[in-house]
Every structure is written in C-alpha cells, then in structure tokens.
Write an enzyme that holds these catalytic residues in place. Structure first.
Site, PDB file in Angstrom:
ATOM      1  N   HIS A  11      -3.832 -19.979 -16.911  1.00 11.86           N
ATOM      2  CA  HIS A  11      -4.741 -21.117 -16.679  1.00 11.86           C
ATOM      3  C   HIS A  11      -5.299 -21.715 -17.974  1.00 11.86           C
ATOM      4  CE1 HIS A  11      -4.174 -20.191 -12.579  1.00 11.86           C
ATOM      5  NE2 HIS A  11      -4.736 -19.001 -12.694  1.00 11.86           N
ATOM      6  N   CYS A  44      -6.712 -16.737  -6.718  1.00  9.29           N
ATOM      7  CA  CYS A  44      -7.605 -16.955  -5.575  1.00  9.29           C
ATOM      8  C   CYS A  44      -6.813 -17.067  -4.271  1.00  9.29           C
ATOM      9  CB  CYS A  44      -8.413 -18.223  -5.779  1.00  9.29           C
ATOM     10  SG  CYS A  44      -7.373 -19.648  -6.097  1.00  9.29           S
TER      11      CYS A  44
HETATM   12  C1  FAD Z   1      -7.219 -11.894  -7.184  1.00 10.07           C
HETATM   13  C2  FAD Z   1      -7.939 -12.847  -8.085  1.00 10.07           C
HETATM   14  C3  FAD Z   1      -8.676 -13.895  -7.551  1.00 10.07           C
HETATM   15  C4  FAD Z   1      -9.345 -14.788  -8.380  1.00 10.07           C
HETATM   16  N1  FAD Z   1     -10.041 -15.818  -7.821  1.00 10.07           N
HETATM   17  C5  FAD Z   1     -10.665 -16.733  -8.621  1.00 10.07           C
HETATM   18  C6  FAD Z   1     -11.329 -17.848  -8.062  1.00 10.07           C
HETATM   19  O1  FAD Z   1     -11.357 -18.036  -6.834  1.00 10.07           O
HETATM   20  N2  FAD Z   1     -11.935 -18.728  -8.913  1.00 10.07           N
HETATM   21  C7  FAD Z   1     -11.905 -18.565 -10.275  1.00 10.07           C
HETATM   22  O2  FAD Z   1     -12.448 -19.402 -11.009  1.00 10.07           O
HETATM   23  N3  FAD Z   1     -11.283 -17.494 -10.824  1.00 10.07           N
HETATM   24  C8  FAD Z   1     -10.663 -16.590 -10.036  1.00 10.07           C
HETATM   25  N4  FAD Z   1     -10.027 -15.501 -10.601  1.00 10.07           N
HETATM   26  C9  FAD Z   1     -10.100 -15.291 -12.053  1.00 10.07           C
HETATM   27  C10 FAD Z   1      -9.040 -16.090 -12.758  1.00 10.07           C
HETATM   28  O3  FAD Z   1      -7.782 -15.797 -12.228  1.00 10.07           O
HETATM   29  C11 FAD Z   1      -9.070 -15.780 -14.246  1.00 10.07           C
HETATM   30  O4  FAD Z   1     -10.341 -16.085 -14.748  1.00 10.07           O
HETATM   31  C12 FAD Z   1      -8.001 -16.603 -14.942  1.00 10.07           C
HETATM   32  O5  FAD Z   1      -6.728 -16.141 -14.578  1.00 10.07           O
HETATM   33  C13 FAD Z   1      -8.147 -16.554 -16.451  1.00 10.07           C
HETATM   34  O6  FAD Z   1      -7.129 -17.322 -16.991  1.00 10.07           O
HETATM   35  P1  FAD Z   1      -6.574 -17.025 -18.437  1.00 10.07           P
HETATM   36  O7  FAD Z   1      -5.461 -17.991 -18.660  1.00 10.07           O
HETATM   37  O8  FAD Z   1      -7.684 -16.975 -19.406  1.00 10.07           O
HETATM   38  O9  FAD Z   1      -6.020 -15.524 -18.398  1.00 10.07           O
HETATM   39  P2  FAD Z   1      -4.901 -14.835 -17.531  1.00 10.07           P
HETATM   40  O10 FAD Z   1      -4.792 -15.427 -16.194  1.00 10.07           O
HETATM   41  O11 FAD Z   1      -5.173 -13.374 -17.615  1.00 10.07           O
HETATM   42  O12 FAD Z   1      -3.564 -15.174 -18.302  1.00 10.07           O
HETATM   43  C14 FAD Z   1      -3.249 -14.623 -19.541  1.00 10.07           C
HETATM   44  C15 FAD Z   1      -1.801 -14.973 -19.889  1.00 10.07           C
HETATM   45  O13 FAD Z   1      -1.498 -14.422 -21.156  1.00 10.07           O
HETATM   46  C16 FAD Z   1      -0.246 -13.750 -21.125  1.00 10.07           C
HETATM   47  N5  FAD Z   1      -0.296 -12.706 -22.158  1.00 10.07           N
HETATM   48  C17 FAD Z   1      -1.176 -11.687 -22.259  1.00 10.07           C
HETATM   49  N6  FAD Z   1      -0.961 -10.962 -23.377  1.00 10.07           N
HETATM   50  C18 FAD Z   1       0.090 -11.539 -23.993  1.00 10.07           C
HETATM   51  C19 FAD Z   1       0.803 -11.247 -25.208  1.00 10.07           C
HETATM   52  N7  FAD Z   1       0.449 -10.230 -26.002  1.00 10.07           N
HETATM   53  N8  FAD Z   1       1.849 -12.037 -25.524  1.00 10.07           N
HETATM   54  C20 FAD Z   1       2.211 -13.082 -24.727  1.00 10.07           C
HETATM   55  N9  FAD Z   1       1.567 -13.392 -23.578  1.00 10.07           N
HETATM   56  C21 FAD Z   1       0.522 -12.633 -23.234  1.00 10.07           C
HETATM   57  C22 FAD Z   1      -0.157 -13.233 -19.700  1.00 10.07           C
HETATM   58  O14 FAD Z   1       1.183 -13.005 -19.306  1.00 10.07           O
HETATM   59  C23 FAD Z   1      -0.813 -14.375 -18.893  1.00 10.07           C
HETATM   60  O15 FAD Z   1       0.129 -15.349 -18.520  1.00 10.07           O
HETATM   61  C24 FAD Z   1      -9.307 -14.603  -9.789  1.00 10.07           C
HETATM   62  C25 FAD Z   1      -8.582 -13.543 -10.332  1.00 10.07           C
HETATM   63  C26 FAD Z   1      -7.882 -12.683  -9.498  1.00 10.07           C
HETATM   64  C27 FAD Z   1      -7.082 -11.563 -10.109  1.00 10.07           C
END
Ligand code: FAD
EC number: 1.6.3.4
Length: 456
Positions: A11, A44
């Site tokens: 995201h 979600c």
């Molecule tokens: C079941 C569930 C329900 C949720 N419901 C909600 C909701 O209703 N509303 C809401 O606002 N939030 C919700 N969340 C929280 C939300 O999903 C997270 O806050 C969000 O995914 C964060 O996004 P991000 O891109 O920061 O991190 P992440 O989604 O954790 O993505 C990190 C990315 O980095 C990649 N990555 C990690 N390390 C490395 C590396 N060393 N090298 C290359 N790639 C790497 C991973 O593969 C991944 O694609 C929910 C989470 C879950 C698990």
C-alpha cells in the site's frame, strides 16, 4: 535525473510509486523491489472472504507489477532486498536467486510490518519462509493474500470444527466473526479483559463483546496463551487459566515494523520502526520510510508514534513521493481513525480513548450522549447512536471520539478526525454549524448535545 529505489510495493510503496510517476512523469528513474509475488492485497477483505460475505478475492487487489511498469517503473517481484550500503548508495537484492546490486540517488523503504510472534510454546515461523508459515499445521498467521488463501483451503476440511483466535484487536474480532459465519465453533482469546481495547473505552467494548457472545462466539478474555499443542498439527490451546480443544489457531496479536534487514545505520523508534520527520525522511538524508515500517506524527498526543494502518501508508507514500522528487511537502500527521462492523454493530473512533489519554498524561475527561439519529416522528430508518468525546480539561482540546450504532454513522467521525488535527476545543465544537433536516438528524443533534454536556 535522479534514480529512486523503492523497497516494498504494497500500500505505501504503490501509493508512492504511482504518485512519483503520475506527477513527475519520467523525470526520475524508478526501480522497485518486492519480496512478495503480489502487491496491493487489501487485508481488510480477508475476513469478508473467509466469512463468505464477498464472492472471492479478485476485487481485493488494485495494482500489480504490470500496471506499475506501464507507468514507467522497473519492478522486480519475489526479490528481497537483503543489504544496503548507505555510503556507496547501493541496495543488494536476491533476483532470480542471484545477488543483484542496484545503485540509488534516493532510497524509499516501504517494507511494512510482520506478525508479532508472542512467546507461546509451539508457535514458530517456518525458517526461510517469506510467507509467515508456521511449523505446526493449522497454526496460522494472518498478513498476506497467501495466508488468507491457505486458511480458506484448510477450512474446507470438515475436520476443522473449532478455531481459536488469539488477539481481540480489530483483526482478531473480524476473523472470529468470519469463522463463526463459516460454521465453525470459535473461541476468542485475549490477555486483556475485553476486545478492541486500543480503540474504544470499556463500556463500548463491552457492547461489542456482548454482540459477539450473542452470536455464539466464546470469549476467553483475561487469559494469557502459554502453548499451542498437537502432534504435528494443532490439537489444543493452553492458557494460564484453561485449555481448549481446537483444530486451528489464528495468531493475531499485532504487527511489528519490518526493519531488521536495513542494518543499524538509521535511527529507530522504541518498537524498531524507522524514525522519520514530517517529510518521511529518516536520519540519513535522501533515505525515506513510509507506511508500517515508519513512525508517524500523532496529532492527538502531539508526539511521534506508531499507527499501522493502510490509510496512513497511502498518505505517507504520497508525502515521500513529492519530497523524493524535489517538492518540499510536510505531512500533517494522523489521528488513528478507524472503524469496525461486526454482525451489524458499527463502531468508529479517532484519537485517544479516555484510558489512553489518561495514560498519556492528559488531564482528560469524557462527555457522552445517546439519542436517536432522527426525530421520533421519523418512524423508519431511525436508530440509536452513542457518542463519546474525550477532551483535555486544561487546554479544552478534543483528544478523541467514539461512536456506535447499528446503522452507518461512519461519516461523523471524520469531522472529529479534522477537529483533533486542527486542535479544536470542546466549546468550539458545541457551537459548530451542524445542519438539521429530519431525514438525517435532530435539531439538537447528539454531537452538539455531547459537546454541551462537557461540564468538567
Ligand atoms: C487482516 C488485516 C486487515 C487489515 N485491515 C485494515 C483496515 O481495515 N484498514 C486499514 O487501514 N488497515 C488495515 N490493515 C493494516 C494494513 O494492511 C497495513 O497497515 C498496510 O498493509 C501497511 O502497508 P505497507 O505498504 O506499509 O506495508 P505492508 O503491507 O506490510 O507491505 C510491505 C511490502 O514490502 C515488501 N517487503 C518487505 N520486506 C522487503 C524486503 N526486504 N525486500 C523487498 N520487499 C520487501 C513486502 O513483500 C510487502 O509487499 C489490515 C491488516 C491486516 C493484516
């Protein structure tokens, strides 16, 4: 032309990459690494998919490698970044099983979070797996699309009759409902004596707890899980107070920032998140961090904090994109606004609960009000709403708000989110222009009434 390397394209990463490419075109070279095989999965939707409230997972993705590449990025999927040389300005990733070194001018970490593995006997990650698999069969962590697909496949096995969900935060509560809807017996376990404790005060969380019990979910609150036992697969979960025979265990006790791969060079927050300023820049100039791997400014506490939400991930991604591309832009912070809907009971909140506000050192008070949404002469589509507003008795600043109803009242909480962001006082809220039309609300609506009731 700058070369900007983005690590992680879920995201936060996707929002950042799309903003850079759509706003600045080909002014920069964008190179992306993600260790997963898919991007943009909406976690979600996991509970809705498991509970068969949606047809399938197809609509739960909004982007992919092809889309980002069509916009101009070079994307390496299934390519974990394993090392960064901050002096030479290079990242080393594993691409097709081989070491791949990429140089950068600017670096953006969007590596998110990982499920917390609590100290529970029998619970461990399978070594070397990027998909949060467990060594014990039917002990499941919930984060990725793959985790949801795996749980759903396992649920087709008729021998899986009883499921324990550990952690009664919003994910655990949603999943407990989903398993019950799927026809399983469910026990929801938490060390705290209620559910959703981080987001609502006890009287509201008790409402949700009763709602769950009324729908057949067994609650095991105030219990610490000690062990998940079984001969190769889950058979039992053991807490400090009881034992439950179960066929599946879901561990949903929270997430920790995924930052260990990045070495020790960057300053960290107390939970290990990359410490960032309002430009999303870390302690190393030109290195940014966004989403769940980074800290965020909390307007309720007026301090740096950690609030892992997709909504925050997207906004921080946009802020970092502009700064990395040369436009000075400060983020405005967040309030942790959130919502949940379980068996038709809708709850929304923003900012601090009374309990959290007090714990954070505020001289906090709460004012609350329950009333029908519309005048009583409106006989259809009328329903009761309870609202609580938390404020600081010294500065009079609004610190938080919580609302609960059996219909959609979610839009109301956005006003409180803005109020906290802008430092609005409880007295100002009492005089805020809130329109009246019987189709929608009352002349003396519950927001004004709650604000007027703030006597402390
Ligand atoms: C079941 C569930 C329900 C949720 N419901 C909600 C909701 O209703 N509303 C809401 O606002 N939030 C919700 N969340 C929280 C939300 O999903 C997270 O806050 C969000 O995914 C964060 O996004 P991000 O891109 O920061 O991190 P992440 O989604 O954790 O993505 C990190 C990315 O980095 C990649 N990555 C990690 N390390 C490395 C590396 N060393 N090298 C290359 N790639 C790497 C991973 O593969 C991944 O694609 C929910 C989470 C879950 C698990």
């Amino acid at each position: 032309m700058s070369k900007i390397v983005v690590v992680g394209a879920n995201h936060a990463g996707t929002a950042c990459i799309k903003t850079m490419l759509s706003t600045y075109g080909d002014a920069n070279e964008i190179v992306v690494f993600d260790q997963n095989s898919n991007i943009s999965f909406l976690g979600c939707g996991m509970a809705l998919w498991i509970g068969e409230q949606i047809a399938g997972p197809e609509g739960l993705f909004y982007s992919d490698k092809e889309q980002l590449e069509s916009m101009g990025a070079k994307v390496y999927m299934e390519s974990p970044v394993q090392h960064i040389d901050y002096d030479a300005k290079t990242v080393t990733a594993l691409v097709d099983g081989k070491e791949h070194v990429e140089s950068y001018d600017k670096l953006i970490f969007a590596t998110g979070s990982q499920p917390i593995l609590p100290p529970i006997k029998g619970a461990e990650f399978k070594p070397g797996s990027y998909e949060f698999e467990s060594t014990l069969e039917n002990l499941q962590f919930v984060k990725l699309y793959q985790n949801s697909a795996d749980v759903i496949e396992r649920l087709e096995n008729k021998d899986i009759k009883r499921v324990a969900v550990v952690g009664a935060g919003y994910i655990g509560v949603e999943l407990a409902e989903a398993f019950q809807r799927k026809g399983k017996e469910v026990v929801l376990i938490d060390v705290v004596d209620t559910c959703l404790a981080g987001y609502y005060d006890k009287d509201l969380t008790d409402m949700m707890a009763k709602n769950m019990e009324d729908n057949g979910i067994q609650l095991a609150f105030g219990q610490t899980v000690k062990e998940v036992a079984g001969n190769g697969k889950v058979e039992k979960i053991i807490t400090d107070k009881a034992e439950y025979d179960v066929d599946m265990v879901i561990l949903a006790v929270g997430f920790r920032p995924n930052t260990a791969f990045a070495g020790d060079n960057i300053e960290r927050f107390r939970n290990g998140a990359f410490l960032v300023n309002k430009h999303q820049e870390t302690s190393i100039p030109g290195v940014y961090a966004i989403g769940d791997c980074a800290t965020i400014y909390d307007n309720a506490t007026r301090e740096t904090g950690y609030i892992a939400l997709a909504s925050n991930a997207v906004r921080t991604g946009i802020v970092a994109a502009h700064n990395a591309c040369g436009t000075d832009l400060e983020g405005i912070g967040v309030q942790g606004s959130n919502g949940i809907s379980i068996y038709g009971l809708h709850m929304v909140s923003t900012g601090l609960t009374l309990e959290k506000a007090t714990r954070n050192g505020f001289n906090a008070a709460v004012t609350e009000y329950t009333d029908n949404q519309k005048p009583e002469f409106i006989e259809h589509g009328n329903f009761p709403v309870t609202i609580k507003i938390v404020y600081d008795k010294d500065s009079r600043r609004i610190l938080g708000a919580q609302m609960v109803a059996r219909e959609d009242i979610s839009m109301g909480i956005h006003m409180f989110s803005l109020a906290i962001q802008e430092g609005v006082t409880i007295e100002k809220l009492a005089l805020t222009d809130i329109f009246f039309l019987p189709h929608f609300n009352k002349p003396y609506n519950y927001i004004t009434m709650a604000a007027l009731g703030a006597k402390d």
